[in-house]
Scaffold this motif. Structure first.
Motif, PDB file in Angstrom:
ATOM      1  N   LEU A 124      46.705  31.510  32.099  1.00  0.00           N
ATOM      2  CA  LEU A 124      46.385  32.926  32.227  1.00  0.00           C
ATOM      3  C   LEU A 124      46.629  33.604  30.893  1.00  0.00           C
ATOM      4  O   LEU A 124      47.708  33.487  30.305  1.00  0.00           O
ATOM      5  CB  LEU A 124      47.266  33.573  33.289  1.00  0.00           C
ATOM      6  CG  LEU A 124      47.167  35.100  33.433  1.00  0.00           C
ATOM      7  CD1 LEU A 124      45.790  35.502  33.956  1.00  0.00           C
ATOM      8  CD2 LEU A 124      48.269  35.622  34.361  1.00  0.00           C
ATOM      9  N   LYS A 125      45.614  34.321  30.407  1.00  0.00           N
ATOM     10  CA  LYS A 125      45.714  35.042  29.147  1.00  0.00           C
ATOM     11  C   LYS A 125      45.549  36.536  29.415  1.00  0.00           C
ATOM     12  O   LYS A 125      44.613  36.949  30.098  1.00  0.00           O
ATOM     13  CB  LYS A 125      44.641  34.569  28.162  1.00  0.00           C
ATOM     14  CG  LYS A 125      44.741  33.082  27.813  1.00  0.00           C
ATOM     15  CD  LYS A 125      43.611  32.643  26.893  1.00  0.00           C
ATOM     16  CE  LYS A 125      43.704  31.156  26.581  1.00  0.00           C
ATOM     17  NZ  LYS A 125      42.583  30.712  25.697  1.00  0.00           N
ATOM     18  N   SER A 126      46.492  37.312  28.904  1.00  0.00           N
ATOM     19  CA  SER A 126      46.435  38.764  29.086  1.00  0.00           C
ATOM     20  C   SER A 126      47.053  39.428  27.866  1.00  0.00           C
ATOM     21  O   SER A 126      47.464  38.764  26.906  1.00  0.00           O
ATOM     22  CB  SER A 126      47.206  39.174  30.350  1.00  0.00           C
ATOM     23  OG  SER A 126      48.590  38.915  30.191  1.00  0.00           O
ATOM     24  N   GLY A 279      47.752  41.901  37.538  1.00  0.00           N
ATOM     25  CA  GLY A 279      46.986  43.019  36.993  1.00  0.00           C
ATOM     26  C   GLY A 279      45.926  43.554  37.931  1.00  0.00           C
ATOM     27  O   GLY A 279      45.034  44.306  37.509  1.00  0.00           O
ATOM     28  N   ALA A 280      46.005  43.183  39.225  1.00  0.00           N
ATOM     29  CA  ALA A 280      44.960  43.566  40.178  1.00  0.00           C
ATOM     30  C   ALA A 280      45.155  44.949  40.776  1.00  0.00           C
ATOM     31  O   ALA A 280      44.305  45.426  41.520  1.00  0.00           O
ATOM     32  CB  ALA A 280      44.877  42.537  41.295  1.00  0.00           C
ATOM     33  N   GLY A 281      46.287  45.596  40.472  1.00  0.00           N
ATOM     34  CA  GLY A 281      46.516  46.934  40.989  1.00  0.00           C
ATOM     35  C   GLY A 281      47.182  46.974  42.341  1.00  0.00           C
ATOM     36  O   GLY A 281      47.458  48.054  42.876  1.00  0.00           O
ATOM     37  N   ALA A 282      47.443  45.835  42.943  1.00  0.00           N
ATOM     38  CA  ALA A 282      48.143  45.736  44.226  1.00  0.00           C
ATOM     39  C   ALA A 282      48.682  44.324  44.341  1.00  0.00           C
ATOM     40  O   ALA A 282      48.122  43.370  43.789  1.00  0.00           O
ATOM     41  CB  ALA A 282      47.219  46.058  45.397  1.00  0.00           C
ATOM     42  N   SER A 283      49.758  44.159  45.079  1.00  0.00           N
ATOM     43  CA  SER A 283      50.339  42.836  45.262  1.00  0.00           C
ATOM     44  C   SER A 283      49.456  41.995  46.184  1.00  0.00           C
ATOM     45  O   SER A 283      48.654  42.535  46.952  1.00  0.00           O
ATOM     46  CB  SER A 283      51.731  42.966  45.875  1.00  0.00           C
ATOM     47  OG  SER A 283      51.629  43.409  47.228  1.00  0.00           O
ATOM     48  N   PRO A 284      49.598  40.665  46.124  1.00  0.00           N
ATOM     49  CA  PRO A 284      48.832  39.834  47.061  1.00  0.00           C
ATOM     50  C   PRO A 284      49.060  40.221  48.525  1.00  0.00           C
ATOM     51  O   PRO A 284      48.107  40.270  49.315  1.00  0.00           O
ATOM     52  CB  PRO A 284      49.333  38.421  46.762  1.00  0.00           C
ATOM     53  CG  PRO A 284      49.742  38.461  45.329  1.00  0.00           C
ATOM     54  CD  PRO A 284      50.323  39.838  45.134  1.00  0.00           C
ATOM     55  N   LYS A 285      50.292  40.514  48.901  1.00  0.00           N
ATOM     56  CA  LYS A 285      50.573  40.904  50.281  1.00  0.00           C
ATOM     57  C   LYS A 285      49.836  42.188  50.649  1.00  0.00           C
ATOM     58  O   LYS A 285      49.267  42.310  51.744  1.00  0.00           O
ATOM     59  CB  LYS A 285      52.080  41.085  50.476  1.00  0.00           C
ATOM     60  CG  LYS A 285      52.873  39.788  50.526  1.00  0.00           C
ATOM     61  CD  LYS A 285      54.340  40.072  50.746  1.00  0.00           C
ATOM     62  CE  LYS A 285      55.143  38.786  50.918  1.00  0.00           C
ATOM     63  NZ  LYS A 285      54.833  38.106  52.192  1.00  0.00           N
ATOM     64  N   ALA A 286      49.821  43.143  49.719  1.00  0.00           N
ATOM     65  CA  ALA A 286      49.148  44.410  49.983  1.00  0.00           C
ATOM     66  C   ALA A 286      47.636  44.220  50.070  1.00  0.00           C
ATOM     67  O   ALA A 286      46.957  44.847  50.898  1.00  0.00           O
ATOM     68  CB  ALA A 286      49.497  45.434  48.906  1.00  0.00           C
ATOM     69  N   LEU A 287      47.097  43.351  49.237  1.00  0.00           N
ATOM     70  CA  LEU A 287      45.655  43.098  49.264  1.00  0.00           C
ATOM     71  C   LEU A 287      45.251  42.460  50.591  1.00  0.00           C
ATOM     72  O   LEU A 287      44.256  42.868  51.210  1.00  0.00           O
ATOM     73  CB  LEU A 287      45.267  42.187  48.093  1.00  0.00           C
ATOM     74  CG  LEU A 287      45.332  42.817  46.696  1.00  0.00           C
ATOM     75  CD1 LEU A 287      45.208  41.751  45.624  1.00  0.00           C
ATOM     76  CD2 LEU A 287      44.220  43.855  46.530  1.00  0.00           C
ATOM     77  N   VAL A 302      39.915  41.427  37.614  1.00  0.00           N
ATOM     78  CA  VAL A 302      41.271  41.686  37.137  1.00  0.00           C
ATOM     79  C   VAL A 302      41.168  42.038  35.654  1.00  0.00           C
ATOM     80  O   VAL A 302      41.002  41.169  34.806  1.00  0.00           O
ATOM     81  CB  VAL A 302      42.188  40.480  37.368  1.00  0.00           C
ATOM     82  CG1 VAL A 302      43.615  40.807  36.930  1.00  0.00           C
ATOM     83  CG2 VAL A 302      42.168  40.067  38.845  1.00  0.00           C
ATOM     84  N   ALA A 303      41.224  43.326  35.381  1.00  0.00           N
ATOM     85  CA  ALA A 303      40.929  43.835  34.034  1.00  0.00           C
ATOM     86  C   ALA A 303      41.901  43.279  33.002  1.00  0.00           C
ATOM     87  O   ALA A 303      43.103  43.158  33.242  1.00  0.00           O
ATOM     88  CB  ALA A 303      40.986  45.366  34.039  1.00  0.00           C
TER      89      ALA A 303
END
Length: 565
Positions: A124-126, A279-287, A302-303
């Motif tokens: 993963l590169k960010s 970086g998706a703006g919400a946690s996996p659980k929330a999504l 994922v910006a």
């Protein structure tokens, strides 16, 4: 094909059969009197012999066949034996060889490879730098060595289901991207879910999700278990089996040479999934919770992040296995063009040298079951009686243990038109009494007495099919069970060869006696088979297949089974 010496093959295949078979029970499990078998079907019904099953399975599960690993000599020997038995029974060859001559063998070209887990890596590169993961946090591989770098997109459960009004890709452009999706499907613990209630639908499997991602232009698929799950992840479930799942070195991977899926699929653990979605703006659980709440898509790019995937193999080779196929032509000039399939798979997990995975129940039982039904149906002709009006295709598939490969191949290269294939009965493990095991503990309730029980997998997709089997069972008296259609932890619905045909809207059921502690262990041996029960299962299968092949109209297929109302 690698052939055994002629003398050895003839000797192994010369098992004698008994002149009489096991009789049906005198009454149903509930006490009702059994319905007599119709005279037109009686010769075939009486031809199903318990002694045949013992002799045949003793051969297929013997040490000499070394566990019937796909592309290995032992499985080649099983192929030759099945073809010889189809010929002796009087079936018509249903395929053609390379020279165009009639053949009992449909070649299935395969690629075998072993992923290099020490070298395979996901990065993963960010803006915060980069982070990489290897096994055991990254699992899977691909037939070719690849290096990919692309933007990352999240596509919910990875499902596009127009008939259910649901699309994880709505408003999401994933062309040229690597896509991350959750396992399974939305609202799976809700009995009223439009995704068939609490059971798996055909959208839940990773292969269907990968084909969907590919159709949307994705370069690769990364799968992570749904974070709010109430069951083990697919990887955890497989590890619970033990046996060959933990073999060292691991089992080889195989795929079809011309597989329609041509993007890599890898699985990551929960921790990696969370970091990929940071970086998706919400946690996996929330999504997941947002999707499950009202089935609203949560897909997004994922910006500012990209993913690199490096996959390579230590071994890669090609080989050919075979689907063994024989036809009983129908007796009606018009309906004989239509088809009923009776199937199983002949391969298992082979040997690592000192140990043999005999595969007596899985799936020697199904293989000898198909052969015995071929003998049963041709016995009617020998008695001067007509065959059913539709044709019956007896198919024993290659490489099921490597991913339903022979079945997927036939579904892509059908020997008879799929559009006029009316029903399919698939045998996979029809020889044992279901018993608690590490795989199933805490995940599904097992009845106290399973000595007369047969599980039917797929009833949600064809209630008509189920009714026909129940009607046929009035002459046999098994206890029929649909528990596995209402659970989502074990992924049973898409774990055998009927599933590729369900994807083509064919009513197809898996007949299955359930899991047990010997499943995929070296202890799955012929001496543990319940041959009397297996005989009854083949009797009800014979009567069911006859009805499918002879009734005026085949069973209807329900494309999107509803949940509870």
């Amino acid at each position: 094909m690698k052939k055994l010496g002629l003398g050895l093959l003839v000797g192994l295949a010369a098992a004698t059969t008994a002149p009489c078979g096991a009789l049906a029970q005198d009454a149903h499990a509930g006490g009702e009197a059994l319905v007599p078998v119709a005279p037109a079907q009686k010769p075939g019904f009486d031809r199903i012999h318990e002694a045949d099953l013992r002799a045949d399975l003793g051969f297929l599960a013997s040490d000499g066949l070394e566990g019937r690993m796909s592309l290995a000599p032992g499985d080649d020997a099983s192929v030759q034996w099945i073809a010889a038995e189809f010929a002796k029974a009087g079936l018509v060859p249903a395929a053609r060889d390379a020279d165009g001559k009639p053949s009992y063998l449909q070649s299935v070209p395969l690629v075998e490879y072993r992923p290099n887990s020490a070298a395979n890596v996901l990065t993963l590169k960010s803006g915060k730098g980069s982070q990489s993961w290897k096994a055991p946090h990254l699992l899977g591989g691909y037939r070719d060595d690849i290096d990919l770098t692309a933007p990352l997109a999240f596509a919910g459960y990875g499902i596009t289901a127009p008939g259910l009004g649901y699309d994880d890709y709505k408003g999401l452009d994933v062309r040229g991207k690597i896509v991350l999706v959750f396992e399974h499907e939305p609202q799976e613990n809700d009995p009223a879910s439009r995704f068939g209630g609490t059971g798996n639908t055909r959208y839940a499997t990773n292969r269907v999700k990968a084909l969907n991602a590919q159709a949307h232009g994705a370069l690769a698929l990364v799968v992570v278990a749904e974070p709010n799950r109430k069951h083990p992840s697919n990887f955890d479930r497989q590890q619970r089996i033990g046996g060959s799942a933990r073999r060292v070195p691991g089992l080889p991977v195989q795929t079809l040479v011309d597989d329609e899926l041509h993007i890599p699929v890898v699985t990551v653990d929960d921790g990696v999934g969370a970091q990929l979605l940071a970086g998706a703006g919400a946690s996996p659980k929330a999504l997941q919770a947002a999707i499950d709440k009202d089935l609203s898509p949560q897909g997004r790019v994922v910006a500012g992040e990209s993913v690199s995937l490096h996959l390579e193999n230590t071994v890669r080779k090609r080989g050919i296995s075979w689907n063994v196929v024989g036809l009983l032509p129908g007796s009606d000039p018009a309906l004989s063009a239509e088809t009923v399939i009776v199937s199983a798979h002949h391969d298992h997990d082979g040997s690592n040298g000192p140990e043999i995975w005999h595969g007596a129940d899985d799936n020697g039982s199904g293989t000898v079951g198909v052969v015995e039904l071929a003998r049963a149906f041709t016995a009617n002709g020998a008695a001067g009686l007509k065959a059913p009006r539709r044709s019956i295709l007896f198919s024993v598939f290659a490489a099921e243990e490597r991913g339903l490969l022979g079945a997927y191949y036939m579904a892509a290269h059908p020997l008879r038109p799929l559009a006029t294939t009316r029903a399919m009965i698939n045998f996979d493990m029809i020889g044992r009494d279901e018993a608690p095991s590490e795989q199933t503990t805490g995940l599904i309730e097992i009845p106290a007495d399973t000595t007369n029980r047969l599980n039917l997998i797929g009833a949600n997709y064809s209630p008509d099919f189920s009714r026909t089997v129940h009607e046929a069972n009035r002459s046999v008296g098994l206890t029929l069970d649909d528990r596995f259609d209402h659970e989502n932890a074990l992924n049973v619905f898409f774990r055998s060869d009927q599933f590729p045909f369900v994807l083509h809207d064919i009513p197809a059921f898996w007949f299955f006696t359930g899991f047990h502690p010997d499943y995929h262990h070296t202890t799955d041996t012929a001496d543990k088979i319940d041959y009397a029960k297996m005989t009854r299962i083949l009797q009800v299968s014979y009567l069911s297949a006859w009805r499918f092949a002879d009734e005026a109209k085949g069973p209807a297929f329900i494309a999107n089974p509803p949940g509870a109302k």
